[in-house]
Scaffold this motif. Structure first.
Motif, PDB file in Angstrom:
ATOM      1  N   TYR A  40      35.246  38.564  43.085  1.00  0.00           N
ATOM      2  CA  TYR A  40      35.213  39.154  44.385  1.00  0.00           C
ATOM      3  C   TYR A  40      36.715  38.912  44.757  1.00  0.00           C
ATOM      4  N   ASN A  41      37.497  40.134  45.025  1.00  0.00           N
ATOM      5  CA  ASN A  41      38.834  40.302  45.558  1.00  0.00           C
ATOM      6  C   ASN A  41      39.428  38.956  46.447  1.00  0.00           C
ATOM      7  N   GLY A  42      40.006  38.202  46.098  1.00  0.00           N
ATOM      8  CA  GLY A  42      40.540  37.243  47.230  1.00  0.00           C
ATOM      9  C   GLY A  42      39.705  35.908  47.193  1.00  0.00           C
ATOM     10  N   ASP A  43      38.432  35.685  46.241  1.00  0.00           N
ATOM     11  CA  ASP A  43      37.699  34.755  46.166  1.00  0.00           C
ATOM     12  C   ASP A  43      38.204  33.489  45.339  1.00  0.00           C
ATOM     13  N   ALA A  44      37.703  32.402  45.529  1.00  0.00           N
ATOM     14  CA  ALA A  44      38.248  31.190  45.127  1.00  0.00           C
ATOM     15  C   ALA A  44      37.996  31.356  43.472  1.00  0.00           C
ATOM     16  N   ARG A  45      36.689  32.034  43.038  1.00  0.00           N
ATOM     17  CA  ARG A  45      36.538  32.005  41.529  1.00  0.00           C
ATOM     18  C   ARG A  45      37.367  32.891  40.837  1.00  0.00           C
ATOM     19  N   ASP A  46      37.715  34.090  41.752  1.00  0.00           N
ATOM     20  CA  ASP A  46      38.848  35.049  41.132  1.00  0.00           C
ATOM     21  C   ASP A  46      39.956  34.269  40.694  1.00  0.00           C
ATOM     22  N   GLU A  47      40.455  33.559  41.732  1.00  0.00           N
ATOM     23  CA  GLU A  47      41.693  32.756  41.477  1.00  0.00           C
ATOM     24  C   GLU A  47      41.680  31.715  40.596  1.00  0.00           C
ATOM     25  N   PHE A  48      40.641  31.157  40.389  1.00  0.00           N
ATOM     26  CA  PHE A  48      40.393  29.927  39.423  1.00  0.00           C
ATOM     27  C   PHE A  48      40.305  30.603  38.139  1.00  0.00           C
ATOM     28  N   ALA A 105      43.915  32.079  37.204  1.00  0.00           N
ATOM     29  CA  ALA A 105      44.917  31.342  36.953  1.00  0.00           C
ATOM     30  C   ALA A 105      44.767  30.719  35.446  1.00  0.00           C
ATOM     31  N   ARG A 106      43.490  30.560  34.808  1.00  0.00           N
ATOM     32  CA  ARG A 106      43.365  30.075  33.527  1.00  0.00           C
ATOM     33  C   ARG A 106      43.150  31.270  32.403  1.00  0.00           C
ATOM     34  N   GLY A 107      43.687  32.390  32.813  1.00  0.00           N
ATOM     35  CA  GLY A 107      43.756  33.356  31.982  1.00  0.00           C
ATOM     36  C   GLY A 107      42.383  34.282  31.311  1.00  0.00           C
ATOM     37  N   PHE A 108      41.506  34.064  32.188  1.00  0.00           N
ATOM     38  CA  PHE A 108      40.363  34.823  31.743  1.00  0.00           C
ATOM     39  C   PHE A 108      40.350  36.092  32.396  1.00  0.00           C
ATOM     40  N   ASN A 109      39.565  37.072  31.682  1.00  0.00           N
ATOM     41  CA  ASN A 109      39.720  38.510  32.015  1.00  0.00           C
ATOM     42  C   ASN A 109      38.981  38.647  33.232  1.00  0.00           C
ATOM     43  N   VAL A 110      39.326  38.811  34.364  1.00  0.00           N
ATOM     44  CA  VAL A 110      38.604  39.238  35.582  1.00  0.00           C
ATOM     45  C   VAL A 110      38.963  40.533  36.142  1.00  0.00           C
ATOM     46  N   GLU A 111      37.867  41.005  36.663  1.00  0.00           N
ATOM     47  CA  GLU A 111      37.930  42.572  37.314  1.00  0.00           C
ATOM     48  C   GLU A 111      37.356  42.285  38.572  1.00  0.00           C
ATOM     49  N   PRO A 112      38.238  42.043  39.547  1.00  0.00           N
ATOM     50  CA  PRO A 112      37.795  42.031  41.069  1.00  0.00           C
ATOM     51  C   PRO A 112      37.546  43.164  41.661  1.00  0.00           C
ATOM     52  N   VAL A 113      36.517  43.243  42.442  1.00  0.00           N
ATOM     53  CA  VAL A 113      35.997  44.229  43.478  1.00  0.00           C
ATOM     54  C   VAL A 113      36.252  44.065  44.807  1.00  0.00           C
TER      55      VAL A 113
END
Length: 247
Positions: free
Chosen positions: A134-142, A145-153
């Protein structure tokens, strides 16, 4: 004469330090039962009650409302006398706020399709996978920052749909004690999606704009400590646990 001026200066300085209540704080939360939600015009919930009580004990006037998370979070970052709850405290956010708490803790969980074919025993196993956030969520940031492939919505409700369509492999969510977040999604109820891995635990706080005076932050934290000592904190926890059991 010089002594008189010095004494007057000291008097007025002391008077300013103790004169009147602090400015009204604006407190923002998100719709996240049982922690916080709105019934008509009333903002309620377990974490809401904790925040109301600590502010009352600290003698801090406030206004409180439920807003979309991104808006509430951004307001607390940018506007003085503004705080947001329940905010995960992470290294990436540490310098962005004055922290009051913790008021609760959360578990971060990967949700995936029940027919998935990839192994997922540790967080590192998720590195090659597409993770919905989720865009702006702590899990997205976390994860970012550790190089995982995230796709925020922009809307977290899009992520279970993306999972079912095979457009992402995992969905990162936060679950607090007593949360009914999983029951909100029919695909989980139908057994098509399920929790696959708990990958992190974090404490959550009332996060205030960094312009909040240190003395006021200390006073608010002291009020929360007093709630723990006299049993109010655990009483509020049990109140909502009992309400959940009655449903």
């Amino acid at each position: 004469m010089a002594m008189r001026i010095t004494l007057l200066a000291m008097f007025f300085s002391a008077a300013q330090a103790y004169a009147g209540p602090p400015e009204t704080l604006f407190i923002a939360g998100e719709h996240s039962p049982p922690a916080s939600w709105k019934e008509g015009e009333l903002v309620t919930g377990r974490e809401t009650d904790k925040v109301r009580e600590l502010l009352a004990r600290a003698g801090v006037p406030y206004q409180i409302d439920i807003l979309p998370w991104k808006r509430a979070y951004t307001m607390a970052q940018r506007q003085p006398n503004t705080c947001v709850y329940s905010t995960s405290r992470t290294p990436e956010r540490e310098q962005q706020f004055k922290w009051i708490g913790p008021t609760d803790e959360a578990e971060w969980v990967f949700i995936g399709r029940t027919d998935h074919s990839f192994p997922l025993r540790t967080l590192e196993d998720a590195r090659p996978l597409r993770i919905g956030t989720y865009n702006g969520d702590a899990r997205d940031e976390f994860l970012r920052a550790r190089g995982f492939n995230v796709e925020p919505v922009q809307n977290d409700a899009s992520n279970p749909k993306k999972l079912l369509l095979g457009r992402i492999d995992l969905w990162a969510i936060g679950m607090r004690a007593g949360s009914n977040v999983l029951a909100q999604f029919p695909a989980i109820e139908r057994g098509e999606l399920a929790p696959l891995l708990s990958f992190h635990k974090v404490k959550v706080y009332l996060a205030c704009n960094p312009a909040l005076p240190d003395a006021l932050a200390d006073k608010m934290n002291a009020a929360l400590d007093s709630m723990r000592r006299d049993g109010t904190f655990i009483r509020l926890e049990r109140k909502y646990t009992q309400l959940e059991k009655q449903k």
